[in-house]
Write a protein that holds these residues in place. Structure first.
Motif, PDB file in Angstrom:
ATOM      1  N   THR A   1       0.854  -1.184   0.000  1.00  0.00           N
ATOM      2  CA  THR A   1       0.000   0.000   0.000  1.00  0.00           C
ATOM      3  C   THR A   1       0.893   1.237   0.000  1.00  0.00           C
ATOM      4  O   THR A   1       2.073   1.156   0.368  1.00  0.00           O
TER       5      THR A   1
ATOM      6  N   SER B   1      -3.262   3.764  11.224  1.00  0.00           N
ATOM      7  CA  SER B   1      -4.238   3.908  10.145  1.00  0.00           C
ATOM      8  C   SER B   1      -3.550   3.658   8.816  1.00  0.00           C
ATOM      9  O   SER B   1      -2.344   3.884   8.662  1.00  0.00           O
ATOM     10  N   ASN B   2      -4.320   3.185   7.836  1.00  0.00           N
ATOM     11  CA  ASN B   2      -3.762   2.910   6.522  1.00  0.00           C
ATOM     12  C   ASN B   2      -3.929   4.116   5.598  1.00  0.00           C
ATOM     13  O   ASN B   2      -4.327   5.205   6.040  1.00  0.00           O
ATOM     14  N   THR B   3      -3.665   3.925   4.301  1.00  0.00           N
ATOM     15  CA  THR B   3      -3.712   5.021   3.339  1.00  0.00           C
ATOM     16  C   THR B   3      -5.078   5.683   3.284  1.00  0.00           C
ATOM     17  O   THR B   3      -5.190   6.904   3.113  1.00  0.00           O
ATOM     18  N   ASP B   4      -6.136   4.895   3.461  1.00  0.00           N
ATOM     19  CA  ASP B   4      -7.498   5.426   3.384  1.00  0.00           C
ATOM     20  C   ASP B   4      -7.994   5.983   4.704  1.00  0.00           C
ATOM     21  O   ASP B   4      -9.159   6.400   4.806  1.00  0.00           O
ATOM     22  N   GLY B   5      -7.138   5.968   5.721  1.00  0.00           N
ATOM     23  CA  GLY B   5      -7.549   6.449   7.032  1.00  0.00           C
ATOM     24  C   GLY B   5      -8.258   5.417   7.876  1.00  0.00           C
ATOM     25  O   GLY B   5      -8.714   5.731   8.990  1.00  0.00           O
ATOM     26  N   ASP B   6      -8.365   4.188   7.380  1.00  0.00           N
ATOM     27  CA  ASP B   6      -9.007   3.127   8.153  1.00  0.00           C
ATOM     28  C   ASP B   6      -8.039   2.570   9.196  1.00  0.00           C
ATOM     29  O   ASP B   6      -6.822   2.592   9.008  1.00  0.00           O
TER      30      ASP B   6
ATOM     31  N   SER C   1     -10.265  -2.924  12.444  1.00  0.00           N
ATOM     32  CA  SER C   1     -10.089  -3.027  10.998  1.00  0.00           C
ATOM     33  C   SER C   1     -11.191  -3.894  10.395  1.00  0.00           C
ATOM     34  O   SER C   1     -11.266  -5.092  10.666  1.00  0.00           O
TER      35      SER C   1
ATOM     36  N   SER D   1     -11.545  -4.633   7.180  1.00  0.00           N
ATOM     37  CA  SER D   1     -11.032  -5.507   6.131  1.00  0.00           C
ATOM     38  C   SER D   1     -10.434  -6.791   6.694  1.00  0.00           C
ATOM     39  O   SER D   1     -10.334  -7.795   5.991  1.00  0.00           O
TER      40      SER D   1
END
Length: 672
Positions: free
Chosen positions: A530, A562-567, A605, A607
């Motif tokens: 990512t 948090s990841n790239t999408d803010g999740d 999370s 996902s």
């Protein structure tokens, strides 16, 4: 639960918290010594140490000692083989070594972290380094954990000493026994120890038996030291660890047998009059065998065996010198070669067994050179520079393994990585009792064998089969850390905030075009990079010597990701506080009350199908008694953990499996 958490936080920040009866040095390095074991948290400086608090609790295991450090948490899949994490970094993101030696696990499900091969009887101290300070141990973005072996001693007169230990815990009807023998002479010394543990299925806070949580193991360690010259020592170490009948309630399989053989030979020269005051050279080798099977599980449609093997050999040379006044330079060169293989055989009644390689035979060649330079600028400021250049070469070594991966279109499985790291740390006494430390830098890490070559590795955490990707890029991290330390003779406070941005963050992504191989799996995920992920958090600790015989200690920690999408990122431990109050009654008896508080974790999370975790509060009572006679030292430790039989689980516990309920323990040790 909000009120207890707030009280715990106030106890940490406003209350003085536990220390020894001696003044505590003002520094950014913390040491916790448990008689044989010292737990050292290294943030910036190797020379300064925090006084020990947990040395009196002889009943603690190595994992229990480490879990009380603010930087460390554990991923739990069962009672045995919990996986250490540093500030929510795990797996290949952290470096776990034994006396600087690399040990590759042989289990595709991470059931065999290197920490399980070391018992407290054979352990001298544990060093935890965060951010760029970990570059001396390897290429890792999350830090390093190095377990230092206890050594044999020299003595002016020949001397034999040792100890015998026996203990019992009620929650799992568990028993342990240990023996340590040491022989010291003027020019040589030997040290041997052995530990045996057997634990049944434990009961949780509702009185329910947690099936497949049992284990049995034996560990043996031998260390020799020989004085070749006045300043030159030859050392040899050997560890054998055997486990069997090991259950994992959060996984679909157990471990029938696990074996480790770890050996090394080293030369150490220490002489302050030489240009290089200390030089150490070590050769080592280890072999890990791990055999997973589901033969103890009832009513399975298909039986499976999953053996794994890991072999690693390597060396390192490390030297320390003083290039100038108030300067110190440590240089390290290391290299290792690892071979990994794992397979799975499925047995379906009336059909030919199905066989495949879950880790296609692969090897990793690693080498690196690192340096740490410290410079004292005046009376109040110190600078420290850490750097490393790490080279790795991965390859699948058999045609069968390459053919398996070729079905996904991977034409080449060979990969080479060059990982640089650099960090700068500045510490300054901004007030006579207040020290500030700021550090920043960048580092990286290579993919693991599972991330590169894994072949339908089932993860019980989210229910997907995982497939590796030989085209992965290495993760690269930019990190910063800020620490404030307040120290006076009776009180020490320390707080740290940290943040990092991880580029090319590795994660599994669902691929709808692939069919799962594991019965009941939700689908297949393939590892990919990512754009980035953000990780941040804070830690605090307080140590206070209330009186000469009353002590209080408290720690607090929190992680955010948090990841790239803010999740949210998965496996982020929530806010957690541990506070202990200990009272000494003379020189023989102490009593300690302890509370553990954890906030709820509702930032999960989606996902990874992660589930929320409820807040909990635990109370423990521990006590110790020591009596010295002319030739023996008697030590008795006893207590009650989870006094109110709370039904709870930690957020990093897989499978929503509850932890043990009320546990009464007792341990007796006789030293001579």
């Amino acid at each position: 639960m909000k009120t207890p958490l707030l009280l715990g936080a106030l106890a940490l920040v406003a209350s003085p918290v536990l220390a020894q009866q001696k003044p505590i040095p003002a520094d950014s390095v913390r040491t916790i010594v448990l008689q044989e074991v010292a737990v050292v948290t290294k943030r910036q400086d190797h020379q300064q140490h925090l006084q020990n608090f947990y040395n009196a609790n002889q009943a603690a295991t190595t994992e229990e000692l480490m879990s009380r450090m603010p930087e460390l948490s554990f991923i739990r899949r069962g009672s045995y083989g919990m996986e250490p994490t540093i500030r929510a970094y795990s797996g290949g993101q952290v470096s776990v070594t034994l006396d600087g030696m690399r040990i590759q696990g042989a289990c595709t499900d991470k059931m065999d972290p290197a920490t399980i091969y070391i018992e407290p009887l054979s352990l001298q101290r544990i060093e935890v380094q965060t951010a760029g300070a970990s570059s001396m141990q390897g290429a890792a973005i999350g830090g390093s954990l190095d377990m230092k072996l206890a050594e044999a001693d020299f003595a002016d007169e020949r001397k034999l000493s040792g100890s015998v230990t026996s203990g019992y815990q009620s929650a799992a009807n568990a028993m342990m026994g240990g023996l340590r023998l040491s022989y010291a002479a003027p020019t040589w010394g030997l040290r041997a120890s052995g530990t045996y543990r057997k634990s049944q299925n434990y009961r949780n806070g509702r009185g329910e038996k947690v099936l497949y949580s049992q284990y049995e193991k034996a560990n043996y360690a031998l260390s020799g030291k020989f004085l070749l010259q006045d300043d030159l020592v030859l050392k040899a170490d050997f560890i054998a660890d055997d486990g069997w009948n090991i259950g994992y309630p959060a996984l679909p399989m157990d471990v029938g047998q696990a074996n480790a053989r770890i050996g090394s030979v080293s030369l150490v020269r220490e002489n302050s009059d030489r240009r290089w005051s200390r030089v150490e050279a070590r050769l080592y080798a280890n072999r890990i065998a791990h055999y997973m099977d589901d033969s103890a599980r009832p009513d399975l449609p298909i039986r499976m065996d999953m053996p794994g093997l890991s072999r690693t050999s390597g060396m390192y040379v490390e030297g320390t010198t003083s290039p100038g006044h108030h300067q110190q330079l440590t240089v390290r060169a290391d290299a290792s070669a690892s071979y990994l293989t794992a397979s799975m055989t499925m047995y379906q009644e009336g059909q030919t067994p199905m066989y495949m390689l879950t880790w296609p035979d692969n090897r990793q060649l690693q080498s690196g050179i690192a340096a740490q330079y410290s410079f004292q600028v005046g009376d109040k400021t110190q600078l420290q520079l850490n750097s490393r250049l790490n080279m790795s070469d991965f390859a699948v070594t058999t045609g069968e393994g390459r053919n398996q991966l070729s079905v996904f279109g991977y034409e080449s499985t060979a990969r080479q990585f060059l990982i640089p790291s650099l960090s700068l740390q500045a510490s300054r006494m901004v007030y006579k009792k207040l020290k500030a430390t700021l550090s920043g830098g960048f580092n990286g890490r290579t993919p693991t064998a599972s991330e590169l070559y894994g072949f339908y590795l089932f993860s019980q955490f989210d229910g997907f089969d995982y497939v590796g990707n030989p085209n992965l890029k290495p993760e690269k991290s930019v990190q910063s850390e800020f620490t404030l330390s307040w120290q006076e003779p009776r009180l020490r406070l320390q707080a740290t905030a940290y943040a990092s941005r991880v580029q090319d963050y590795m994660v599994g992504a669902y691929n709808p075009d692939l069919s799962a191989m594991t019965i009941g799996a939700r689908g297949v995920k393939i590892y990919y990079n990512t754009p980035y992920a953000l990780l941040a958090g804070a830690e605090a600790s307080a140590v206070y010597n209330i009186t000469g015989y009353t002590q209080l200690v408290s720690t607090l920690r929190y992680s955010f990701g948090s990841n790239t999408d803010g999740d949210p990122l998965p496996m982020m431990p929530p806010l957690r506080n541990i506070t202990s109050l200990r009272k000494y009654f003379g020189d023989y008896l102490w009593v300690q009350g302890e509370t553990e508080l954890a906030a709820a974790q509702n930032r999960n999370s989606e996902s990874f199908l992660e589930q929320p975790t409820e807040a909990f509060m635990l109370w423990h009572l521990r006590a110790g008694y020591q009596k010295e006679t002319e030739k023996k030292v008697w030590q008795l430790n006893a207590g009650i953990e989870n006094i109110f039989d709370v039904h709870y689980r930690e957020h990093l516990d897989w499978g929503r499996i509850a932890r043990p309920g009320r546990n009464v323990f007792v341990q007796l040790s006789v030293g001579f």
